[in-house]
Design an enzyme around this catalytic site. Structure first.
Site, PDB file in Angstrom:
ATOM      1  N   ARG A 159       6.701   1.026   8.895  1.00  0.00           N
ATOM      2  CA  ARG A 159       5.622   2.354   9.138  1.00  0.00           C
ATOM      3  C   ARG A 159       6.737   3.151   9.221  1.00  0.00           C
ATOM      4  O   ARG A 159       7.887   3.741   9.333  1.00  0.00           O
ATOM      5  CB  ARG A 159       5.804   2.185  10.656  1.00  0.00           C
ATOM      6  CG  ARG A 159       4.455   1.379  11.295  1.00  0.00           C
ATOM      7  CD  ARG A 159       2.829   1.928  10.527  1.00  0.00           C
ATOM      8  NE  ARG A 159       1.819   0.468  10.565  1.00  0.00           N
ATOM      9  CZ  ARG A 159       1.319  -0.174  10.299  1.00  0.00           C
ATOM     10  NH1 ARG A 159       2.072  -0.665   8.718  1.00  0.00           N
ATOM     11  NH2 ARG A 159       0.457  -0.750  10.714  1.00  0.00           N
ATOM     12  N   GLU A 174       0.496   9.901   6.494  1.00  0.00           N
ATOM     13  CA  GLU A 174      -0.607   8.753   5.143  1.00  0.00           C
ATOM     14  C   GLU A 174      -2.021   9.984   6.101  1.00  0.00           C
ATOM     15  O   GLU A 174      -2.142   9.802   7.051  1.00  0.00           O
ATOM     16  CB  GLU A 174      -0.282   7.560   5.908  1.00  0.00           C
ATOM     17  CG  GLU A 174       1.040   7.407   5.525  1.00  0.00           C
ATOM     18  CD  GLU A 174       0.835   5.522   5.297  1.00  0.00           C
ATOM     19  OE1 GLU A 174      -0.316   5.647   5.526  1.00  0.00           O
ATOM     20  OE2 GLU A 174       1.923   4.886   5.236  1.00  0.00           O
ATOM     21  N   HIS A 188       0.674   2.442   1.018  1.00  0.00           N
ATOM     22  CA  HIS A 188       0.963   1.678   1.556  1.00  0.00           C
ATOM     23  C   HIS A 188      -0.104   0.475   1.414  1.00  0.00           C
ATOM     24  O   HIS A 188      -1.502   0.390   2.031  1.00  0.00           O
ATOM     25  CB  HIS A 188       0.191   2.605   2.709  1.00  0.00           C
ATOM     26  CG  HIS A 188       0.185   1.424   4.209  1.00  0.00           C
ATOM     27  ND1 HIS A 188       0.247   2.039   5.803  1.00  0.00           N
ATOM     28  CD2 HIS A 188      -0.068   0.411   4.633  1.00  0.00           C
ATOM     29  CE1 HIS A 188       0.133   1.376   6.684  1.00  0.00           C
ATOM     30  NE2 HIS A 188       0.081   0.574   5.393  1.00  0.00           N
TER      31      HIS A 188
END
Ligand SMILES: NC(=O)c1ccc[n+]([C@@H]2O[C@H](COP(=O)([O-])OP(=O)(O)OC[C@H]3O[C@@H](n4cnc5c(N)ncnc54)[C@H](O)[C@@H]3O)[C@@H](O)[C@H]2O)c1
Ligand SMILES: O=C(O)[C@H](O)[C@H](O)COP(=O)(O)O
Length: 392
Positions: free
Chosen positions: A208, A237, A254
């Site tokens: 993450r 993000e 991602h």
């Protein structure tokens, strides 16, 4: 039963449509009004599921078709008696493919092979554990850091993070985002540790974004320029730090876990959990959802070294440079946040290494071990004599 489902969940109609009425909504647009009249909610990681979202609803079940659960306030759900399920391990193989393909790309650019490097894995769960197994099978020296596991299982086989920072050439982060407690992971790789990294170190984060202090990483990358980074996950993000993206050797939006296989497993795990929750049969099997791969087979004959063969097979299935280029292009066209999400929403078909059968002719059988270690299915043709009889 009314089931609100993130539009980025593949085969939602086929699976959840068998259990109720499916309402498809883009994940970032799902809000309290969207779920007010819903009985079940199925998300991926971009929808924040908390009291504000569910408090005014009649929801009985929430599922996330992802491994990570940091976007879900599970306490708020249990206080309201709302059932919850996630999809542990669903895309772990895809993330390992991403890591191997990225490392192979950087090794090619840098003119070295991975067997000459030591890899440190932070977070040795479904992803990190599989990565460790594949790297070790490839003969790559690895160190593992996982304090929660070390505490539970005893410390054998684990080292602490500072040892990894001191002793590894590559640091791969596969930790969940944990905000508090003895094993909190927010800024696990903080400014101090980033400053201590040995020149030449490669940092790869596919856990993450918040597990790494992005500002400190950016200043080390742009200031000293003596380390490199592969980043799939980011702070903030989709509006990520453009300067950090520019500094990363590979920068992807991602998508490390975005194989079709991984996404479909995620859908299927939550479909099964919802069916169980409402007492309906889950008639569709996971295999019913998986289409045949577009490149099922590759035949290799003599002439290729191990590294070339590994790169060729990996790139026949997945090349992370495609995702890096797509992010660069779409961020330039649409702006960062829109471009980042556009790459993910329109993600091209990607399968896992294990879907490729590599057929090795007699002159290529020396490739069997490393290719199997990397995750491909191997079929070896036994050498034949001049009469056509098999020699084995
Ligand atoms: N980039 C992507 O597309 C992608 C895909 C899948 C998962 N992920 C992320 O990767 C994370 C890991 O996935 P997983 O399937 O391996 O999860 P997992 O729960 O199976 O394993 C996580 C491991 O991290 C360890 N851990 C926890 N705190 C730690 C700490 N402070 N230091 C070191 N280790 C610690 C845990 O003990 C556990 O073994 C997920 O939570 C998710 O956030 C990202
Ligand atoms: O946690 C996971 O499973 C992954 O990070 C997953 O790839 C997230 O997918 P997304 O919600 O970004 O579609």
């Amino acid at each position: 039963m009314r089931i609100v489902v993130d539009a980025n969940v593949p085969e939602a109609q086929r699976c959840f449509g068998a259990l109720g009425e499916v309402v498809s909504v883009p994940g970032r647009e799902i809000d309290a009004a969207t779920v007010r009249d819903a009985d079940a909610l199925v998300v991926r990681s971009v929808t924040r599921v908390d009291e504000d979202l569910v408090g005014d609803s009649r929801l009985r079940f929430v599922g996330t078709c992802t491994i990570g659960t940091d976007h879900v306030d599970t306490r708020a759900l249990s206080e309201r008696g709302i059932g919850f399920a996630s999809a542990p391990g669903c895309n772990a193989e895809a993330v390992v493919d991403y890591v191997l393909a990225s490392l192979a790309t950087l090794a090619e650019r840098g003119g070295f092979w991975l067997a000459e490097r030591r890899v440190g894995i932070v977070g040795v769960g479904n992803v990190g554990g599989r990565l460790l197994a594949r790297l070790q099978a490839l003969g790559i020296d690895c160190l593992a850091c996982d304090p929660p596991r070390a505490e539970e299982e005893g410390g054998t086989g684990f080292v602490d993070l500072d040892t990894l920072v001191d002793d590894c050439d590559v640091l791969c982060l596969h930790t969940p985002l944990v905000q508090e407690g003895p094993h909190a992971t927010r800024h696990l790789l903080d400014a101090c540790r980033i400053a201590e990294l040995t020149p030449g170190t490669l940092v790869l984060n596919a856990g993450r974004g918040d597990c790494v202090d992005g500002r400190a990483l950016r200043s080390r990358l742009s200031g000293q320029g003596d380390i490199s980074a592969v980043l799939d996950v980011w702070e903030n993000e989709p509006a990520i730090d453009a300067a950090l993206r520019d500094q990363a050797a590979l920068a992807t939006p991602h998508v490390a876990g975005y194989s079709l296989d991984g996404k479909l497993r995620g859908t299927h795990q939550v479909y099964r959990a919802l069916a169980r929750h409402v007492g309906l049969p889950a008639r569709l099997g996971e295999a019913d959802l998986m289409p045949a791969p577009p490149v099922p087979r590759l035949v290799l004959d003599g002439g290729l070294g191990v590294e070339e063969a590994l790169r060729l097979c990996m790139r026949s299935v997945y090349d992370p440079r495609r995702d890096h280029d797509a992010l660069e292009h779409l961020a330039r066209t649409w702006g960062m946040a829109k471009g980042f999400d556009a790459c993910r929403a329109n993600y091209p078909l990607r399968r896992e290494f294990s879907t490729l059968e590599v057929v090795l002719e007699a002159a290529a059988t020396h490739l069997a071990e490393p290719l199997a270690a990397a995750g491909f299915q191997i079929t070896s043709h036994e050498p034949r004599d001049s009469s056509g009889e098999c020699n084995a």
